[in-house]
Scaffold this motif. Structure first.
Motif, PDB file in Angstrom:
ATOM      1  N   ALA A  58       3.594   6.204  -8.708  1.00  0.00           N
ATOM      2  CA  ALA A  58       3.447   4.780  -8.419  1.00  0.00           C
ATOM      3  C   ALA A  58       3.077   4.044  -9.693  1.00  0.00           C
ATOM      4  O   ALA A  58       2.460   4.619 -10.598  1.00  0.00           O
ATOM      5  CB  ALA A  58       2.376   4.556  -7.355  1.00  0.00           C
ATOM      6  N   LEU A  59       3.449   2.784  -9.745  1.00  0.00           N
ATOM      7  CA  LEU A  59       3.080   1.891 -10.853  1.00  0.00           C
ATOM      8  C   LEU A  59       2.111   0.842 -10.355  1.00  0.00           C
ATOM      9  O   LEU A  59       2.260   0.337  -9.234  1.00  0.00           O
ATOM     10  CB  LEU A  59       4.306   1.145 -11.377  1.00  0.00           C
ATOM     11  N   THR A  60       1.143   0.483 -11.206  1.00  0.00           N
ATOM     12  CA  THR A  60       0.309  -0.687 -10.966  1.00  0.00           C
ATOM     13  C   THR A  60       0.393  -1.572 -12.201  1.00  0.00           C
ATOM     14  O   THR A  60       0.348  -1.082 -13.331  1.00  0.00           O
ATOM     15  CB  THR A  60      -1.159  -0.308 -10.687  1.00  0.00           C
ATOM     16  N   ALA A  61       0.543  -2.867 -11.992  1.00  0.00           N
ATOM     17  CA  ALA A  61       0.637  -3.820 -13.090  1.00  0.00           C
ATOM     18  C   ALA A  61      -0.489  -4.827 -12.937  1.00  0.00           C
ATOM     19  O   ALA A  61      -0.779  -5.284 -11.833  1.00  0.00           O
ATOM     20  CB  ALA A  61       1.987  -4.509 -13.080  1.00  0.00           C
ATOM     21  N   SER A  62      -1.094  -5.185 -14.066  1.00  0.00           N
ATOM     22  CA  SER A  62      -2.327  -5.970 -14.022  1.00  0.00           C
ATOM     23  C   SER A  62      -2.321  -7.175 -14.947  1.00  0.00           C
ATOM     24  O   SER A  62      -1.597  -7.213 -15.951  1.00  0.00           O
ATOM     25  CB  SER A  62      -3.498  -5.043 -14.391  1.00  0.00           C
ATOM     26  N   VAL A  63      -3.202  -8.101 -14.618  1.00  0.00           N
ATOM     27  CA  VAL A  63      -3.473  -9.256 -15.464  1.00  0.00           C
ATOM     28  C   VAL A  63      -4.047  -8.796 -16.812  1.00  0.00           C
ATOM     29  O   VAL A  63      -3.980  -9.517 -17.797  1.00  0.00           O
ATOM     30  CB  VAL A  63      -4.440 -10.224 -14.738  1.00  0.00           C
ATOM     31  N   LYS A  68       0.179   0.898 -15.302  1.00  0.00           N
ATOM     32  CA  LYS A  68      -0.265   2.287 -15.241  1.00  0.00           C
ATOM     33  C   LYS A  68       0.618   3.067 -14.282  1.00  0.00           C
ATOM     34  O   LYS A  68       1.016   2.567 -13.236  1.00  0.00           O
ATOM     35  CB  LYS A  68      -1.726   2.368 -14.818  1.00  0.00           C
ATOM     36  N   LEU A  69       0.901   4.306 -14.673  1.00  0.00           N
ATOM     37  CA  LEU A  69       1.689   5.225 -13.872  1.00  0.00           C
ATOM     38  C   LEU A  69       0.744   6.265 -13.276  1.00  0.00           C
ATOM     39  O   LEU A  69      -0.056   6.860 -14.001  1.00  0.00           O
ATOM     40  CB  LEU A  69       2.746   5.906 -14.747  1.00  0.00           C
ATOM     41  N   TRP A  70       0.857   6.479 -11.969  1.00  0.00           N
ATOM     42  CA  TRP A  70      -0.062   7.356 -11.233  1.00  0.00           C
ATOM     43  C   TRP A  70       0.694   8.439 -10.476  1.00  0.00           C
ATOM     44  O   TRP A  70       1.798   8.208 -10.000  1.00  0.00           O
ATOM     45  CB  TRP A  70      -0.849   6.540 -10.207  1.00  0.00           C
ATOM     46  N   ALA A  76      -4.094  10.829  -9.797  1.00  0.00           N
ATOM     47  CA  ALA A  76      -4.385  10.937 -11.234  1.00  0.00           C
ATOM     48  C   ALA A  76      -3.561   9.951 -12.050  1.00  0.00           C
ATOM     49  O   ALA A  76      -2.381   9.718 -11.755  1.00  0.00           O
ATOM     50  CB  ALA A  76      -4.102  12.354 -11.714  1.00  0.00           C
ATOM     51  N   LEU A  77      -4.191   9.409 -13.075  1.00  0.00           N
ATOM     52  CA  LEU A  77      -3.508   8.534 -14.022  1.00  0.00           C
ATOM     53  C   LEU A  77      -2.633   9.393 -14.929  1.00  0.00           C
ATOM     54  O   LEU A  77      -3.105  10.369 -15.517  1.00  0.00           O
ATOM     55  CB  LEU A  77      -4.533   7.752 -14.848  1.00  0.00           C
ATOM     56  N   LEU A  78      -1.351   9.024 -15.050  1.00  0.00           N
ATOM     57  CA  LEU A  78      -0.413   9.792 -15.868  1.00  0.00           C
ATOM     58  C   LEU A  78      -0.140   9.141 -17.217  1.00  0.00           C
ATOM     59  O   LEU A  78      -0.097   9.811 -18.239  1.00  0.00           O
ATOM     60  CB  LEU A  78       0.910   9.978 -15.119  1.00  0.00           C
ATOM     61  N   THR A  79       0.062   7.819 -17.214  1.00  0.00           N
ATOM     62  CA  THR A  79       0.451   7.102 -18.428  1.00  0.00           C
ATOM     63  C   THR A  79      -0.004   5.652 -18.334  1.00  0.00           C
ATOM     64  O   THR A  79      -0.020   5.085 -17.249  1.00  0.00           O
ATOM     65  CB  THR A  79       1.996   7.111 -18.598  1.00  0.00           C
TER      66      THR A  79
END
Length: 125
Positions: A58-63, A68-70, A76-79
């Protein structure tokens, strides 16, 4: 409770991901409604969260200007994809899941190699 900015469901319909104002994303079991993992590490609100085509990442995108790739199974955080100078408001996987596309408030769109985190090309929109 925090304001939820986005939500997505995995292609198999088993898992939900939410992106929140409180700087977290959460992975949920659709069948039970239980939180499986809380994804922490962004310094600002998480604006979008999406699943890979395989549903394993999964991806999360932030302000905070990062994406981040999970790992979905472990949480776990991958990248961490760094390179935007303003908040990231959109993120997507390529159909084969090997690349990631991000778009920021600066009008810049970036295409990334998922496995290396390398920015392959930038587009000014």
């Amino acid at each position: 409770r925090s304001l939820v900015r986005s939500a997505a469901i995995s292609l198999d319909g088993a898992t939900l991901i939410t992106a929140s104002q409180d700087r977290t994303a959460k992975l949920w079991c659709v069948a039970t409604g239980k939180c499986l993992h809380t994804l922490e590490g962004h310094r600002e609100a998480v604006r979008v969260a999406v699943f890979s085509p395989s549903g394993t990442e999964a991806l999360t995108a932030s302000v905070d200007s990062t994406t981040k790739l999970w790992n979905v199974a472990s949480g776990a955080l991958l990248t961490v994809l760094r390179g935007h100078t303003q908040g990231v408001y959109a993120a997507a996987f390529s159909p084969d899941g090997d690349q990631v596309l991000t778009a920021s408030g600066s009008g810049l769109v970036k295409l990334w190699a998922k496995d290396t985190g390398e920015c392959l090309v930038s587009f000014e929109g």
